[in-house]
Design a protein around this motif. Structure first.
Motif: not given
Length: 222
Positions: A91-112
């Motif tokens: 939540d704080a990162a989005i408020e700080a200006g991050a434009v997106g977020y993914l979780l570390k257990d995401a599929e590799p292709e989803a991260l790319l």
């Protein structure tokens, strides 16, 4: 070529992300940081297109690093990559200006795909984290949104695209789901942004979730 800085305090994660990103033809890692302070310094020096940012790091955490990077208007977009247990920092990162977020257990292709989406000016959101953020924001803003009748209407296709944005799908995934081109998806989103008076994907998803665009107003519905 999309130039990327990776910031994470775990060596195994840094190496894994670097190897994954370097395995592609259109992405390149130009810098690797062990903490938020190093990430800010690297972005300042290298001006990458995207910074893939962990949130829980020593010296300077990912939230403060994101705020510093965005504040310098370097042109670098921040994509948060963290665990779901870091929801308060998300939540704080989005408020700080991050434009997106993914979780570390995401599929590799989803991260790319997420890195590519950020570089195109989109805001990839992991569906689980997006649902939590949308629900929290909707609760905090209950009663503050103007009534739907006062907001310009959407076409059926624009509403359908926005509903899939609420689910956390990227443009490529929306195109496959609807049987249309990715360019058409982007055109529908651009039109929808103008109609409802928002500037980006996250704001559009929040608007859609509050007003039940797509029929249910629940981002976890198909």
């Amino acid at each position: 070529m999309i130039r990327v800085v990776v910031a994470d305090d775990h060596a195994v994660v840094r190496r894994g992300l670097t190897g994954l990103i370097e395995s592609t033809e259109d992405l390149a890692v130009v810098g690797v940081a062990r903490d938020g302070g190093e990430a800010v310094a690297l972005v300042r020096e290298l001006r990458p297109d995207v910074a893939v940012m962990d949130l829980q790091m020593p010296v300077m955490d990912g939230v403060e690093a994101t705020r510093a990077i965005v504040g310098e208007a370097s042109g670098t977009e921040v994509l948060v990559l963290t665990s779901f247990s870091d929801h308060s920092r998300i939540d704080a990162a989005i408020e700080a200006g991050a434009v997106g977020y993914l979780l570390k257990d995401a599929e590799p292709e989803a991260l790319l795909d997420g890195i590519r989406a950020v570089a195109r000016g989109e805001s990839p959101l992991d569906p689980r984290a997006a649902r939590r953020l949308l629900a929290r924001t909707a609760r905090s803003e209950t009663g503050s949104a103007p009534p739907a009748a006062d907001v310009p209407g959407l076409s059926p296709r624009e509403a359908e695209v926005l509903r899939l944005v609420v689910e956390g799908l990227l443009n490529k995934q929306i195109a496959l789901r609807l049987g249309i081109t990715e360019r058409t998806v982007k055109a529908h989103l651009t039109s929808a942004y103008q109609r409802i008076g928002v500037a980006d994907r996250t704001q559009a998803a929040l608007w859609a979730q509050r007003r039940g665009v797509g029929g249910t107003g629940r981002p976890d519905q198909p």
